[in-house]
Design a protein around this motif. Structure first.
Motif, PDB file in Angstrom:
ATOM      1  N   PRO A  77      48.498  54.282  45.793  1.00  0.00           N
ATOM      2  CA  PRO A  77      47.409  53.490  46.369  1.00  0.00           C
ATOM      3  C   PRO A  77      47.718  53.119  47.814  1.00  0.00           C
ATOM      4  N   PRO A  78      46.720  52.692  48.575  1.00  0.00           N
ATOM      5  CA  PRO A  78      46.997  52.231  49.941  1.00  0.00           C
ATOM      6  C   PRO A  78      47.859  50.981  49.923  1.00  0.00           C
ATOM      7  N   ARG A  79      48.578  50.763  51.015  1.00  0.00           N
ATOM      8  CA  ARG A  79      49.485  49.620  51.084  1.00  0.00           C
ATOM      9  C   ARG A  79      48.782  48.364  51.574  1.00  0.00           C
ATOM     10  N   ASN A  80      47.657  48.536  52.269  1.00  0.00           N
ATOM     11  CA  ASN A  80      46.928  47.380  52.773  1.00  0.00           C
ATOM     12  C   ASN A  80      45.458  47.728  52.881  1.00  0.00           C
ATOM     13  N   GLY A  81      44.638  46.728  53.202  1.00  0.00           N
ATOM     14  CA  GLY A  81      43.207  46.954  53.327  1.00  0.00           C
ATOM     15  C   GLY A  81      42.438  46.517  52.090  1.00  0.00           C
ATOM     16  N   GLU A  82      41.138  46.713  52.126  1.00  0.00           N
ATOM     17  CA  GLU A  82      40.265  46.255  51.050  1.00  0.00           C
ATOM     18  C   GLU A  82      40.554  46.959  49.728  1.00  0.00           C
ATOM     19  N   VAL A  83      40.784  48.265  49.766  1.00  0.00           N
ATOM     20  CA  VAL A  83      41.051  49.000  48.526  1.00  0.00           C
ATOM     21  C   VAL A  83      42.350  48.523  47.904  1.00  0.00           C
ATOM     22  N   ALA A  84      43.379  48.312  48.731  1.00  0.00           N
ATOM     23  CA  ALA A  84      44.646  47.794  48.215  1.00  0.00           C
ATOM     24  C   ALA A  84      44.436  46.447  47.532  1.00  0.00           C
ATOM     25  N   GLY A  85      43.622  45.595  48.144  1.00  0.00           N
ATOM     26  CA  GLY A  85      43.348  44.300  47.551  1.00  0.00           C
ATOM     27  C   GLY A  85      42.687  44.409  46.193  1.00  0.00           C
ATOM     28  N   ARG A  86      41.878  45.468  46.011  1.00  0.00           N
ATOM     29  CA  ARG A  86      41.188  45.642  44.724  1.00  0.00           C
ATOM     30  C   ARG A  86      42.082  46.276  43.668  1.00  0.00           C
ATOM     31  N   VAL A  87      42.892  47.259  44.052  1.00  0.00           N
ATOM     32  CA  VAL A  87      43.581  48.048  43.029  1.00  0.00           C
ATOM     33  C   VAL A  87      44.997  47.583  42.721  1.00  0.00           C
ATOM     34  N   LEU A  88      45.646  46.853  43.633  1.00  0.00           N
ATOM     35  CA  LEU A  88      47.026  46.428  43.390  1.00  0.00           C
ATOM     36  C   LEU A  88      47.050  45.155  42.548  1.00  0.00           C
ATOM     37  N   THR A  89      46.455  45.272  41.368  1.00  0.00           N
ATOM     38  CA  THR A  89      46.420  44.187  40.394  1.00  0.00           C
ATOM     39  C   THR A  89      46.810  44.774  39.045  1.00  0.00           C
ATOM     40  N   ALA A  90      47.282  43.914  38.155  1.00  0.00           N
ATOM     41  CA  ALA A  90      47.709  44.395  36.838  1.00  0.00           C
ATOM     42  C   ALA A  90      46.564  45.067  36.069  1.00  0.00           C
ATOM     43  N   PRO A  91      45.355  44.471  36.015  1.00  0.00           N
ATOM     44  CA  PRO A  91      44.295  45.127  35.234  1.00  0.00           C
ATOM     45  C   PRO A  91      43.933  46.520  35.742  1.00  0.00           C
ATOM     46  N   ILE A  92      43.865  46.691  37.071  1.00  0.00           N
ATOM     47  CA  ILE A  92      43.464  47.997  37.608  1.00  0.00           C
ATOM     48  C   ILE A  92      44.589  49.017  37.469  1.00  0.00           C
ATOM     49  N   LEU A  93      45.807  48.643  37.803  1.00  0.00           N
ATOM     50  CA  LEU A  93      46.917  49.597  37.684  1.00  0.00           C
ATOM     51  C   LEU A  93      47.183  49.943  36.222  1.00  0.00           C
ATOM     52  N   ARG A  94      46.897  49.023  35.331  1.00  0.00           N
ATOM     53  CA  ARG A  94      46.976  49.350  33.903  1.00  0.00           C
ATOM     54  C   ARG A  94      45.996  50.470  33.575  1.00  0.00           C
ATOM     55  N   GLU A  95      44.778  50.393  34.117  1.00  0.00           N
ATOM     56  CA  GLU A  95      43.805  51.467  33.894  1.00  0.00           C
ATOM     57  C   GLU A  95      44.292  52.779  34.488  1.00  0.00           C
ATOM     58  N   VAL A  96      44.906  52.693  35.667  1.00  0.00           N
ATOM     59  CA  VAL A  96      45.368  53.915  36.339  1.00  0.00           C
ATOM     60  C   VAL A  96      46.466  54.594  35.528  1.00  0.00           C
ATOM     61  N   ILE A  97      47.484  53.842  35.115  1.00  0.00           N
ATOM     62  CA  ILE A  97      48.581  54.481  34.380  1.00  0.00           C
ATOM     63  C   ILE A  97      48.091  55.001  33.035  1.00  0.00           C
TER      64      ILE A  97
END
Length: 234
Positions: free
Chosen positions: A114-134
């Protein structure tokens, strides 16, 4: 210090033809697009950000078959791919890997960065979203071991630069064939990934190497999993 995160999946010696790999890859990108809107548009590499932005890649199965037919996208008997998404050069997401090889070396792999910063990083660098990704990566590629990891924590605890299978991530997945996960201390969550394996989630907060409580918990979980024989190099 700011942690840099990635989702990595690894497996060994699984021969697959281009059709199978293309189907798995297409399914993964379909799942990623469902998770995050910016992950619905992907691109190939180019000599500049502007050039690469114009190289839009349709992630359907037929297009992956064309990609895998190119000589530069072969590594021995494996198929390679490298795609990125984003609208700003400092805020891009990357997905890359290789698959299909009968060999144990190099390990077959899928990496989602995922991106390290920015709006997308703010959305995806969370437990619920990364759980979906893995979970999406596991469903599509059926790896032996997978992890959502902080690069900084990985390098701190693993002198060999994080050999796959040897360390605990923010989230760590073990296939059913790799072994049974023992009881773990609170607040760790352990959940099945259908009949494929088990996912261990250390914390619902964003795991950071600068948080001593996160590091303490990771160390404790590492000791339990290591004693159970689950932390061994692929």
């Amino acid at each position: 210090m700011t942690d840099n995160y990635y989702v990595g999946a690894y497996w060994l010696g699984r021969t697959e033809d281009a059709e199978s790999c293309a189907t798995r890859a297409s399914n993964l990108f379909g799942e990623l697009g469902r998770i995050e809107p910016e992950w619905q548009s992907w691109h190939e590499s180019g000599r500049s950000f502007k050039e690469a932005s114009a190289r839009t890649f349709s992630t359907d199965r037929a297009n992956f078959l064309k990609l895998f037919a190119r000589k530069k996208n072969r590594l021995g008997d494996a198929f390679r791919y490298w795609l990125w998404a984003g609208t700003h050069p400092d805020e891009t997401s990357l997905v890359d890997g290789y698959c299909g090889s009968a060999d144990d070396v190099p390990t077959s792999i899928c990496l989602v960065s995922p991106p390290r910063n920015g709006e997308v990083a703010g959305r995806v660098l969370t437990a619920p979203i990364l759980r979906e990704v893995i979970r999406a990566v596991v469903h599509c590629w059926e790896p032996t071991w997978s992890v959502v990891a902080s690069e900084q924590y990985r390098d701190q605890v693993s002198p060999s630069s994080g050999d796959a299978g040897t360390f605990v991530g923010w989230m760590t997945y073990f296939s059913r064939q790799w072994g049974e996960v023992p009881p773990l201390p609170a607040p760790v969550r352990v959940e099945p990934v259908e009949d494929l394996g088990t996912l261990v989630i250390l914390t619902e907060e964003r795991f950071t190497v600068t948080n001593p409580e996160h590091v303490r918990l990771a160390t404790e979980v590492h000791q339990v999993l290591d004693a159970a024989g689950l932390l061994r190099a692929l």
